[in-house]
Write an enzyme that holds these catalytic residues in place. Structure first.
Site, PDB file in Angstrom:
ATOM      1  N   ARG A   1      32.975  15.436 -14.318  1.00 31.24           N
ATOM      2  CA  ARG A   1      32.771  13.831 -14.287  1.00 31.24           C
ATOM      3  C   ARG A   1      32.554  13.379 -15.710  1.00 31.24           C
ATOM      4  O   ARG A   1      32.907  12.261 -16.020  1.00 31.24           O
ATOM      5  CB  ARG A   1      31.625  13.465 -13.224  1.00 31.24           C
ATOM      6  CG  ARG A   1      31.801  14.279 -11.975  1.00 31.24           C
ATOM      7  CD  ARG A   1      30.514  13.972 -10.954  1.00 31.24           C
ATOM      8  NE  ARG A   1      30.524  14.253  -9.754  1.00 31.24           N
ATOM      9  CZ  ARG A   1      30.427  15.362  -9.219  1.00 31.24           C
ATOM     10  NH1 ARG A   1      30.181  16.406 -10.066  1.00 31.24           N
ATOM     11  NH2 ARG A   1      30.637  15.775  -7.976  1.00 31.24           N
TER      12      ARG A   1
ATOM     13  N   ASP B   1      26.213  14.247  -2.315  1.00 33.45           N
ATOM     14  CA  ASP B   1      25.774  15.829  -2.779  1.00 33.45           C
ATOM     15  C   ASP B   1      24.756  16.147  -1.650  1.00 33.45           C
ATOM     16  O   ASP B   1      24.592  17.120  -1.196  1.00 33.45           O
ATOM     17  CB  ASP B   1      25.109  15.804  -4.176  1.00 33.45           C
ATOM     18  CG  ASP B   1      25.880  15.117  -5.006  1.00 33.45           C
ATOM     19  OD1 ASP B   1      26.532  15.780  -6.136  1.00 33.45           O
ATOM     20  OD2 ASP B   1      26.164  13.853  -5.231  1.00 33.45           O
TER      21      ASP B   1
ATOM     22  N   ARG C   1      26.285  16.983   1.491  1.00 33.90           N
ATOM     23  CA  ARG C   1      26.862  18.417   1.235  1.00 33.90           C
ATOM     24  C   ARG C   1      25.786  19.500   1.665  1.00 33.90           C
ATOM     25  O   ARG C   1      25.903  20.535   2.198  1.00 33.90           O
ATOM     26  CB  ARG C   1      27.660  18.653  -0.054  1.00 33.90           C
ATOM     27  CG  ARG C   1      28.914  18.028  -0.181  1.00 33.90           C
ATOM     28  CD  ARG C   1      29.212  17.673  -1.782  1.00 33.90           C
ATOM     29  NE  ARG C   1      30.645  17.096  -1.713  1.00 33.90           N
ATOM     30  CZ  ARG C   1      31.030  16.458  -2.866  1.00 33.90           C
ATOM     31  NH1 ARG C   1      30.391  16.553  -3.857  1.00 33.90           N
ATOM     32  NH2 ARG C   1      32.333  16.130  -2.755  1.00 33.90           N
TER      33      ARG C   1
ATOM     34  N   HIS D   1      24.358  12.583 -10.306  1.00 34.10           N
ATOM     35  CA  HIS D   1      25.609  12.888  -9.451  1.00 34.10           C
ATOM     36  C   HIS D   1      26.534  13.698 -10.608  1.00 34.10           C
ATOM     37  O   HIS D   1      27.508  12.956 -11.161  1.00 34.10           O
ATOM     38  CB  HIS D   1      26.217  11.642  -9.028  1.00 34.10           C
ATOM     39  CG  HIS D   1      27.476  11.925  -8.102  1.00 34.10           C
ATOM     40  ND1 HIS D   1      27.643  12.990  -7.192  1.00 34.10           N
ATOM     41  CD2 HIS D   1      28.825  11.566  -8.597  1.00 34.10           C
ATOM     42  CE1 HIS D   1      28.896  12.870  -6.776  1.00 34.10           C
ATOM     43  NE2 HIS D   1      29.428  12.419  -7.514  1.00 34.10           N
TER      44      HIS D   1
END
Length: 311
Positions: free
Chosen positions: A86, A148, A151, A175
């Site tokens: 990212r 997240d 998940r 993140h």
């Protein structure tokens, strides 16, 4: 509620679809620098709306069209490619955000608008958007580690044999690769995770937890390798956040907003109470000593990346 979505790539399109299906918006503006794509998306979603909620969906040809929006969702920018982190997107998306935010603010009511950030690297983009918009930090919200955390709950539910709805487990911090799983505060129903494991004779040893942490942190990379991009999960996260705001639900979500001032200011995900006005309170969960160290390190990484953009 009037919603504007800026950026209609794979992520923005999934966000638009998920938001339309919530039924909370009576009008939605879709803006993309590719006007043909924006018009096509508005037409397609407009047809889909005939099967669900009555919503007016318009392709915005310029930023003036978003006037009157209550919430602006920014999903524009480069997406992760296979092999990228990212953070690799940083410079490209700084330029995108620096162009978009002033144009948005020139056409919305700064006294009430909320901005939701989806663009990566998310926490840095939240900091930049808050600075450029000059809005209160509570009204510039990144989806943070909502996905997240989802998940984590999904993986844990399969391991423990319970519904995700019974799990209170959070991912904190960036993140990104320095995210922190908050094992110390994890619970199943009203029972601490460790106690639940003992009572059900379903152990979750350190090795298993390390495997879970790896799977949570690398989930996006695995999806990108197989699918080219992630979009359904983040679309669902944005729509859930929007529902929480529209209905003033005051649920606890791990969203990212700016905490602190000056050189100590940083945006990262913590458990926060979210309602109609945005972030209403930030909570401090129980952390183990190792989690405290990791969370500070995560904040330092975010701040270092923000400082590197020179804005």
């Amino acid at each position: 509620m009037k919603i504007a979505i800026i950026g209609l790539g794979s992520v923005g399109s999934a966000v638009a679809t998920a938001v339309a299906r919530t039924g909370v918006a009576h009008e939605m503006f879709l803006f993309d620098r590719d006007g043909v794509r924006a018009r096509a998306a508005a037409e397609d979603l407009g047809h889909a709306a005939a099967f669900s909620f009555d919503i007016k969906i318009t392709a915005a040809s310029n930023y003036r069209a978003i006037r009157g929006s209550d919430v602006v969702i920014i999903a524009a920018g480069a997406n992760q490619k296979p092999g990228e982190t990212r953070t690799d997107l940083l410079n490209a998306n700084v330029a995108v955000m620096s162009d978009i935010i002033p144009r948005v603010m020139a056409n919305v009511d700064a006294r009430r608008v909320l901005i939701i950030i989806v663009t990566n690297p998310l926490d840095v983009m939240v900091m930049l958007a808050q600075k450029l918009s000059k809005l209160p930090a509570a009204r510039v919200i990144g989806t943070g580690t909502m996905l997240d955390s989802a998940r984590l709950r999904t993986i844990l539910s399969r391991s423990l044999g319970v519904s995700t709805q019974s799990l209170n487990t959070y991912v904190l911090g960036e993140h990104g690769d320095s995210s922190v799983i908050n094992w110390a505060s994890a619970s199943v129903g009203a029972v601490a995770l460790d106690d639940f494991c003992r009572q059900t004779k379903n152990p979750l040893p350190a090795a298993a937890r390390r495997t879970i942490e790896h799977r949570v942190r690398n989930a996006a990379y695995e999806i990108i390798r197989g699918r080219g991009a992630t979009w359904d999960g983040i679309g669902a996260a944005v729509s859930d956040l929007l529902l929480c705001i529209a209905r003033d639900e005051r649920r606890i979500l791990t969203v990212s907003t700016v905490d602190g001032t000056g050189r100590s200011a940083v945006a990262m995900s913590r458990p926060r109470v979210v309602g109609a006005g945005g972030v209403m309170a930030t909570l401090s969960p129980k952390l183990s000593p190792a989690e405290s160290v990791a969370l500070r390190r995560s904040g330092q990484i975010i701040r270092k990346n923000y400082d590197s953009i020179g804005k």
